[in-house]
Design a protein around this motif. Structure first.
Motif, mmCIF file in Angstrom:
data_model
loop_
_atom_site.group_PDB
_atom_site.id
_atom_site.type_symbol
_atom_site.label_atom_id
_atom_site.label_comp_id
_atom_site.label_asym_id
_atom_site.label_seq_id
_atom_site.Cartn_x
_atom_site.Cartn_y
_atom_site.Cartn_z
ATOM 1 N N CYS A 189 -29.403 -27.269 20.132
ATOM 2 C CA CYS A 189 -29.624 -27.234 21.587
ATOM 3 C C CYS A 189 -30.380 -25.975 22.002
ATOM 4 O O CYS A 189 -31.266 -26.020 22.870
ATOM 5 N N HIS A 190 -30.036 -24.840 21.374
ATOM 6 C CA HIS A 190 -30.761 -23.592 21.658
ATOM 7 C C HIS A 190 -32.237 -23.726 21.313
ATOM 8 O O HIS A 190 -33.121 -23.330 22.088
ATOM 9 N N VAL A 191 -32.503 -24.295 20.141
ATOM 10 C CA VAL A 191 -33.898 -24.430 19.690
ATOM 11 C C VAL A 191 -34.663 -25.378 20.610
ATOM 12 O O VAL A 191 -35.785 -25.075 21.053
ATOM 13 N N LEU A 192 -34.072 -26.540 20.919
ATOM 14 C CA LEU A 192 -34.754 -27.521 21.770
ATOM 15 C C LEU A 192 -34.992 -26.981 23.175
ATOM 16 O O LEU A 192 -36.039 -27.255 23.783
ATOM 17 N N ALA A 193 -34.035 -26.207 23.690
ATOM 18 C CA ALA A 193 -34.199 -25.629 25.027
ATOM 19 C C ALA A 193 -35.413 -24.710 25.068
ATOM 20 O O ALA A 193 -36.223 -24.750 26.007
ATOM 21 N N ARG A 194 -35.571 -23.885 24.027
ATOM 22 C CA ARG A 194 -36.706 -22.957 23.983
ATOM 23 C C ARG A 194 -38.027 -23.696 23.766
ATOM 24 O O ARG A 194 -39.053 -23.315 24.339
ATOM 25 N N VAL A 195 -37.992 -24.735 22.938
ATOM 26 C CA VAL A 195 -39.210 -25.517 22.717
ATOM 27 C C VAL A 195 -39.672 -26.163 24.017
ATOM 28 O O VAL A 195 -40.860 -26.137 24.367
ATOM 29 N N CYS A 196 -38.729 -26.741 24.752
ATOM 30 C CA CYS A 196 -39.080 -27.413 26.014
ATOM 31 C C CYS A 196 -39.608 -26.414 27.049
ATOM 32 O O CYS A 196 -40.622 -26.668 27.715
ATOM 33 N N ALA A 197 -38.909 -25.266 27.172
ATOM 34 C CA ALA A 197 -39.259 -24.313 28.226
ATOM 35 C C ALA A 197 -40.478 -23.472 27.890
ATOM 36 O O ALA A 197 -41.264 -23.131 28.779
ATOM 37 N N LEU A 198 -40.654 -23.116 26.621
ATOM 38 C CA LEU A 198 -41.702 -22.168 26.244
ATOM 39 C C LEU A 198 -42.910 -22.813 25.577
ATOM 40 O O LEU A 198 -43.931 -22.146 25.397
ATOM 41 N N LEU A 199 -42.818 -24.088 25.213
ATOM 42 C CA LEU A 199 -43.957 -24.762 24.586
ATOM 43 C C LEU A 199 -44.395 -26.004 25.362
ATOM 44 O O LEU A 199 -45.566 -26.133 25.731
ATOM 45 N N VAL A 200 -43.467 -26.911 25.612
ATOM 46 C CA VAL A 200 -43.822 -28.177 26.263
ATOM 47 C C VAL A 200 -44.185 -27.953 27.731
ATOM 48 O O VAL A 200 -45.235 -28.410 28.205
ATOM 49 N N PRO A 202 -45.235 -25.226 29.396
ATOM 50 C CA PRO A 202 -46.541 -24.582 29.622
ATOM 51 C C PRO A 202 -47.729 -25.523 29.438
ATOM 52 O O PRO A 202 -48.707 -25.438 30.189
ATOM 53 N N VAL A 203 -47.662 -26.415 28.458
ATOM 54 C CA VAL A 203 -48.766 -27.352 28.247
ATOM 55 C C VAL A 203 -48.910 -28.275 29.457
ATOM 56 O O VAL A 203 -50.021 -28.512 29.954
ATOM 57 N N ILE A 204 -47.787 -28.781 29.955
ATOM 58 C CA ILE A 204 -47.818 -29.690 31.110
ATOM 59 C C ILE A 204 -48.367 -28.969 32.339
ATOM 60 O O ILE A 204 -49.214 -29.497 33.071
ATOM 61 N N PHE A 209 -52.814 -27.522 36.321
ATOM 62 C CA PHE A 209 -53.757 -26.649 37.019
ATOM 63 C C PHE A 209 -55.146 -27.290 37.058
ATOM 64 O O PHE A 209 -55.813 -27.305 38.094
ATOM 65 N N PHE A 210 -55.571 -27.803 35.915
ATOM 66 C CA PHE A 210 -56.914 -28.363 35.840
ATOM 67 C C PHE A 210 -56.996 -29.716 36.546
ATOM 68 O O PHE A 210 -58.064 -30.078 37.061
ATOM 69 N N TYR A 211 -55.896 -30.448 36.580
ATOM 70 C CA TYR A 211 -55.901 -31.715 37.308
ATOM 71 C C TYR A 211 -56.146 -31.454 38.798
ATOM 72 O O TYR A 211 -56.967 -32.122 39.436
ATOM 73 N N VAL A 212 -55.434 -30.466 39.331
ATOM 74 C CA VAL A 212 -55.637 -30.101 40.748
ATOM 75 C C VAL A 212 -57.055 -29.581 40.953
ATOM 76 O O VAL A 212 -57.742 -29.945 41.921
ATOM 77 N N HIS A 213 -57.490 -28.717 40.042
ATOM 78 C CA HIS A 213 -58.825 -28.119 40.130
ATOM 79 C C HIS A 213 -59.909 -29.192 40.168
ATOM 80 O O HIS A 213 -60.792 -29.179 41.042
ATOM 81 N N LEU A 214 -59.850 -30.145 39.247
ATOM 82 C CA LEU A 214 -60.884 -31.176 39.170
ATOM 83 C C LEU A 214 -60.759 -32.200 40.291
ATOM 84 O O LEU A 214 -61.752 -32.817 40.686
ATOM 85 N N THR A 215 -59.536 -32.382 40.792
ATOM 86 C CA THR A 215 -59.354 -33.283 41.933
ATOM 87 C C THR A 215 -59.972 -32.683 43.187
ATOM 88 O O THR A 215 -60.609 -33.387 43.985
#
Length: 676
Positions: A189-200, A202-204, A209-215
């Motif tokens: 759970c510790h590992v998955l929490a960090r993966v979701c918050a610090l990797l997944v 940020p990508v989303i 940002f670019f979706y809003v920018h290009l829209t």
């Protein structure tokens, strides 16, 4: 309900007096006299133009990185009533951190999000032992990921701090994995929490940002030509207006313009004109003396070519049209001169290791035409795919010599009007974008006679076919262009090197009053800068000293103090390093303000070093009292220097020439002085 309340109601408020005072001083020092000067200051000339383009919803690209910082500035401008109609083309020709934060620039926004990311991670880390998976624990963890992404979204420099925190989080996660007191499920759970918050996450967010920018930026803008034809065609106006309604499928008899996909050093189109290659070049080498073929960086009637079936004489599209497919053999006829695209085993003018490309002229000599080209669709989905307008990227392979038509990127001499050289490369086995071409403008030819055809080529064609491009395709292209795009590398009067930043051996004149000596300078507080550098050195000495003593089993400080010192070094020293060292590797014009994020981490290290010396180095009350007095004198000197240089920070009052000369504490500081 009121009966359940117990009277009296007691409300307890905890106030951090020092933090409150520092916050008030920070806000006051930045907002005081904020409306002055009433002029465009330094790089506001660029960022202001981007804000105007947001207001007009016109597409642009900035080589400094992602669009979040520009969107934040535009958001503030929008609520301030700015409509984008202002000419940002005239510049009214600590202290540095205050100066930078008072103008429409990005470094202060970047520093804010970087520090928010550091604060959030430290809050999250400190809750690890007692409050794991609590609401506050989740809040600070996810805020860390959000703040890191916001920093990257402002400038790519934020990526270095993100990677630093990611590395620190990785070390801490590794320690959790090795903690045998935790169950496997808890560790997972510790590992998955960090993966979701610090990797997944940020990508989303970064994609968002670019979706809003290009829209927002759906209209054609000043930087369209940097992008591919497909991207340009998705924007309202510009190329979309020109290409609106063009036939989608290239057919025999089609009239087309071919744009090179590489677009370096500038976007350009396959071009020919009536001029011939010189009989001999300056080097003494001979040429074919055939008609020149170049790549021309402007739209021109001489960019039009006709796709011809080698087995037929017609130069018009049949009914129904016969589409050209991957692998087909074609001839390309120059529309205005009716000569065929050709190559021989003759050296190119500027690149003799490649073949010359020409339009064939029959001189009745032993050099027959070789004008057959094989169409290879690079981005095809099927073996029999049809060549499409804008969407297809094609290679043109010469049948006789197997040479690929490509852009060398070298400018021709005056006899070639400084246009770009086109060559045939029969040696390269590796695909490169300079070999790829896409049809940008396209019409179905109707005129058989050359004179009528010339008139037809000069008449804009507008027929309707929709060409959609997905968000991900636009996003990926924009990322590639931002990384490849380089500002023109010119020496700026106030550019500097990273070595000059450490001791503030440089400055930047941001603004000068048109008639007085009032001016705004980016000059840091020299006491703060020197102290930050000294603090970094003292920290490294203390760290190595404690490390050596611990290696010899001599423990002079508690374990939690040692962990605190190590974590502080990882964040502050690491933060300084990752925001400073990369500039030595960057091929771009650098300025003093690029050092401000790194400087901020050095300043953060100072109180940690002072606290450690007070608590763990000094033992007697006399030495500690003396130390406190020295620190108080040091803080007073910082304020004194701030006050001394405040006329250069805020732009007023105007100082005399003698007073300005007195502020030139270093010979290489460029303080502007009007002598009357």
């Amino acid at each position: 309900m009121l009966g359940l309340l117990k009277l009296p109601i007691i409300v307890t408020v905890h106030v951090d007096v020092v933090l409150t005072i520092l916050t008030a001083l920070g806000i006051g020092s930045r907002l005081w006299g904020l409306s002055y000067p009433r002029a465009v200051v330094f790089d506001e000339v660029y960022y202001g133009q981007f804000v105007s383009l947001y207001m007009k919803q016109m597409f642009f690209i900035d080589d400094s990185g992602p669009p979040l910082g520009h969107m934040i500035l535009a958001f503030g401008a929008y609520f301030g009533g700015f409509d984008g109609n202002f000419a940002w083309n005239r510049i009214g020709a600590e202290n540095s951190l205050i100066t930078q934060s008072r103008f429409m620039l990005l470094e202060s926004i970047l520093i804010f999000f970087v520090l928010l990311a550091v604060l959030s991670y430290l809050k999250f880390y400190n809750m690890q032992k007692d409050s794991s998976f609590s609401l506050r624990w989740w809040f600070w963890l996810f805020l860390t990921g959000i703040a890191c992404t916001l920093a990257i979204g402002v400038k790519y420099m934020g990526l270095f701090t993100y990677l630093l925190l990611l590395a620190i989080a990785g070390v801490h996660t590794w320690q959790i994995i090795g903690d045998t007191s935790l169950s496997n499920v808890t560790v997972l759970c510790h590992v998955l929490a960090r993966v979701c918050a610090l990797l997944v996450l940020p990508v989303i967010l970064y994609l968002g940002f670019f979706y809003v920018h290009l829209t927002l930026l759906y209209r054609s803008g000043p930087h369209d030509q940097i992008m591919t034809s497909t991207f340009q065609a998705s924007l309202e106006g510009g190329l979309a207006r020109i290409t609106q309604g063009q036939p989608l499928e290239i057919a025999y008899g089609s009239q087309i313009t071919l744009r090179n996909v590489w677009s370096k050093p500038v976007p350009c189109w396959l071009h020919s004109h009536k001029n011939m290659y010189p009989i001999r070049y300056d080097s003494g080498r001979g040429s074919s003396h055939q008609q020149q073929v170049t790549c021309y960086p402007f739209k021109d009637v001489n960019n039009w070519w006709i796709v011809k079936d080698p087995g037929k004489q017609e130069l018009v599209v049949s009914n129904p049209p016969r589409p050209v497919r991957h692998g087909d053999i074609v001839q390309l006829v120059h529309g205005m001169t009716a000569r065929y695209l050709n190559t021989h085993d003759v050296a190119a003018p500027m690149s003799p290791h490649w073949q010359e490309i020409s339009c064939y002229i029959d001189y009745n000599i032993s050099m027959p035409s070789q004008n057959l080209w094989k169409v290879e669709i690079v981005n095809r989905d099927t073996k029999n795919e049809v060549w499409k307008t804008i969407l297809s990227e094609v290679k043109l392979l010469h049948v006789n010599t197997s040479a690929v038509l490509k852009l060398s990127g070298t400018a021709l001499p005056d006899w070639g009007y400084r246009q770009l050289e086109i060559v045939g490369d029969k040696s390269s086995q590796v695909y490169h974008q300079n070999m790829a071409w896409n049809v940008e403008e396209h019409r179905y030819g109707k005129s058989e006679e050359q004179k009528e055809r010339e008139l037809e080529l000069q008449t804009p064609a507008q027929m309707d076919v929709s060409k959609n491009i997905s968000f991900m395709a636009k996003f990926l292209e924009l990322q590639l262009k931002m990384m490849m795009l380089k500002s023109e590398e010119t020496e700026h009067k106030y550019s500097s090197t990273p070595l000059e930043w450490i001791n503030m051996d440089t400055n930047i004149a941001y603004w000068l009053h048109p008639s007085t000596n009032a001016q705004v300078q980016l000059i840091g507080n020299i006491i703060t800068w020197s102290s930050a550098t000294a603090g970094l050195i003292v920290y490294l000495v203390l760290f190595l000293w404690h490390l050596l003593r611990q290696h010899r089993r001599i423990y002079t400080i508690p374990e939690d103090s040692w962990e605190h010192l190590v974590l502080a070094g990882a964040i502050c020293v690491g933060g300084w390093a990752v925001n400073y060292v990369p500039f030595f590797l960057m091929e771009k014009t650098l300025f003093l303000y690029h050092y401000l994020p790194g400087l901020t981490f050095k300043i953060l290290l100072l109180p940690i070093v002072l606290e450690h010396i007070h608590n763990h180095i000094l033992r007697s009350s006399i030495s500690r009292n003396t130390f406190n007095a020295v620190v108080l004198a040091w803080i007073s000197s910082i304020y004194l220097v701030y006050q001394t240089f405040s006329p250069l920070t805020y732009g007023y009052p105007a100082l005399s020439a003698a007073e300005l000369t007195g502020l030139r504490w270093k010979d290489n500081w460029d303080i502007l002085i009007r002598r009357r």
